[in-house]
Scaffold this active site. Sequence first.
Site, PDB file in Angstrom:
ATOM      1  N   HIS A 356       0.791  -1.233   0.000  1.00  0.00           N
ATOM      2  CA  HIS A 356       0.000   0.000   0.000  1.00  0.00           C
ATOM      3  C   HIS A 356       0.816   1.272   0.000  1.00  0.00           C
ATOM      4  O   HIS A 356       0.255   2.357   0.041  1.00  0.00           O
ATOM      5  CB  HIS A 356      -0.929   0.034   1.221  1.00  0.00           C
ATOM      6  CG  HIS A 356      -2.126  -0.828   1.086  1.00  0.00           C
ATOM      7  ND1 HIS A 356      -3.304  -0.390   0.539  1.00  0.00           N
ATOM      8  CD2 HIS A 356      -2.324  -2.125   1.402  1.00  0.00           C
ATOM      9  CE1 HIS A 356      -4.184  -1.370   0.536  1.00  0.00           C
ATOM     10  NE2 HIS A 356      -3.612  -2.441   1.053  1.00  0.00           N
ATOM     11  N   LYS A 544      -8.588  14.008   4.055  1.00  0.00           N
ATOM     12  CA  LYS A 544      -7.731  12.815   4.072  1.00  0.00           C
ATOM     13  C   LYS A 544      -6.850  12.924   5.301  1.00  0.00           C
ATOM     14  O   LYS A 544      -6.812  13.977   5.946  1.00  0.00           O
ATOM     15  CB  LYS A 544      -6.878  12.736   2.808  1.00  0.00           C
ATOM     16  CG  LYS A 544      -6.173  14.061   2.466  1.00  0.00           C
ATOM     17  CD  LYS A 544      -5.381  13.996   1.178  1.00  0.00           C
ATOM     18  CE  LYS A 544      -6.204  14.083  -0.079  1.00  0.00           C
ATOM     19  NZ  LYS A 544      -6.346  12.801  -0.771  1.00  0.00           N
TER      20      LYS A 544
END
Length: 820
Positions: A356, A544
Amino acid sequence: MKFNAEKFRENLAARLRRQYGKDISQANEHDLFDAVSASVQELILPSWMATRREYEKKPVKQLYYLSAEFLMGRALSNNLINLGIKDEVKKVLDEMNINFNVIEDEEPDAGLGNGGLGRLAACFLDSLATLDYPGHGYGIRYEYGMFEQHIENGYQVEYPDNWLKHRDPWEVKRSDLAVTVKFGGEIKYGKTPDGQDRFYLENAEEVIATPYDMPVVGFDTNTVNTLRLWQASSPNGFDLQLFNDMRYNEAVFKQNDAENITRVLYPNDNGPQGKTLRLKQQYFFCSASLQDLVHHFVADYGTDFAKFPELHVIQLNDTHPVVAIPELMRILMDEYSMGWNEAWDIVTKTFAYTNHTILAEALEKWDISIFQSLLPRIYQIVEEINRRFLIELRAKFPDDYQKQNRMSIIHDGKVYMAWLAIHAGFSVNGVAALHTELLKNVELKDWYGLYPQKFNNKTNGITQRRWLCSANPELAKFITDRIGHGWEKNLSKLKELEKFADDEKSLDELISIKRHNKEILVDYLKHHQNEFLDPDSIFDVQVKRLHEYKRQLLNVLHIMYLYNRIIEDPTFNPPNRTFIFGAKAASGYRRAKAIIKLINTVAERVNNDRRVGGKLRVVFIENYRVSVAEKIFPAADVSEQISTAGKEASGTSNMKFMVNGALTLGTLDGANIEIFEEAGKENGFPFGLTTEEIQKMEKEHSYSPQQYLERNPALAKVVGQLIDGTYDPSHQIFKEIHDSLVYGVEGQRPDVYYVLADFELYCKAQEEIAKAYTDKKAWARKTLINIANSGKFSSDRTIEDYVRDIWHLNKVEVADSDVK
Ligand SMILES: *Cc1c(COP(=O)(O)O)cnc(C)c1O
């Protein structure tokens, strides 16, 4: 699902009576949320049981998604939508004078994750169930999820997220399936009570793992899969002897010590955790999950483990669950007397690994001393895996000692979890096209050279059930009115919307839907933060996790620049803009916290300066989380995706913005590239240095922030304002941010994330946005084309990609269970 309103009403009343001893008129909002949810859970149970029966009936291959994080958010509305009974339930509640929206807000978010990685796991579960694939989640039942963020005097302050304060109506405790997980102890070899010679642990600390199951309801199908979360407890409870001696603290010490394992989620996103307790969490849920799988396998098929990989595939969500690999080796060898080669053959056919991030600080490695003392037998197995691996490596690269050392799973005093995953797993995937290319050619170049066939890309996705059907019902209706149903399970159907790109009426309606969604967000912020926003202004949104590579700082510097222009030039007349931020910073990430303080300080100044008029407003939304995100995406005009090129593996909020009709202001990074590809660059605002340009500067050491400051006086001015008293009379609060940009601090290069290098290009893109927004129709047209081309970014597509290339699952249809 057939819905019986009368029965639902009765069930609801009975629930309130049983659980709270109240009737409807006495129940408060929370009681009602709980009783409604329990009544919905009752409707889910028959299909849940039928699904489990179906999977057990025929031997089918099942996927197990191991993840330290599942950022599920709320379940009520989502479950009702997936069951297809939301309108009916709302109607029943209306008739009882119960406001659905009010009780919906009583549900705490299941915030068992940090950000994108955890939310991806949640979207995947939704898609798996919806597409009728047997796929389940395994994770940790954190007692405290992601912390609750308050802003006090402009600073982030963290409070515990006690999401289980009231009972969770969705979970089912399965005490019958509890297992024991062992830590520490000494490795022994010899006869165990069953007369076999094998390795075992003596004097290990034992912890009970108890599973709590949550149903994962598919949309418009009977499939209900399972998210199984493990909770830790002590096998002995508290020590009654010590308690009777009034040594109360000592009496509960062991109990607390065990329970601490699942107490709280580590709040670092993309950062080092490095704590013993974290490794304990990882091994705890991996060991429990593998024991669970093996126990079930043995009960059903006996000990013919050759079948195991035919029936199980385990996806490792980043390196957090990689310790599952040696744990399966241990179970097969130490508990079922299997030989090494046979066990290794099974393990290497079972695990697949998703990477990731390429941020070096997020690649997990554990000090040998920590790893070995906590998990002695597991460490021994990792050593043996590595010993055998090094023999292969030496044969392949006999003269390249550096490569042998770099690739060794254990080196420089540490255990490299990603290396273990790549070596033992049969698949390694990145999460967007660019990210996978960087893995192959830069970050994991050695490994790609050794195992090219293992590498593949799976661009992330998001579920349209939550992020469109549930979050933006008006836009969902707009779509269905034009192209009919079907897009809910096949998002590429949205392409048919393109024929309305020049339809005036459709564009007008799109504009009014966005406007209404903005009003809903305005209302939320009025009630929760006493902020008053102008719904006619551009809603320019960056939500975010707060991280330097995501470059919220670039966004703020531009706001400071706009503010200067507005003050200096009263004839400067840009369209009114509202800059909206939402972001949690890891508790120990000092610079990220300073950036939050900067955003709030700039907001305070700008919002209270009369000269600004309505031209500029800045809002920081507190405690950003899934349930708030659901209100933000539908209201956004501009999606800020401005990470340094090459640093954001994929991003998924960029996709949520896109399906909700916000235009992307983004660098050529992660999945932004694919978004621009699908929607057309002319329907978004790409800007900034490319990955190649940055790589070149990095290689040549040619980046000099000073040059950008000298060339651009407006930039020099805002950077100077960080320390000249404009925003902070003490000149201290933002000094570290300033110095990190201009000089570099703590041995770092200056401006590691190229904020100053991209500033001018970012300002230009923002000017284009201001210009483009003045033509409302043209803007709406771009919006519509973005929505129409967002089909690729459904997690349904991602799941089909995993199934085709990695998991090889078959769909299992579950018949209607006639229990109503
Ligand atoms: C989608 C999502 C994220 C991921 O956002 P990125 O911009 O892709 O980093 C983080 N938090 C929440 C609550 C989300 O819903």
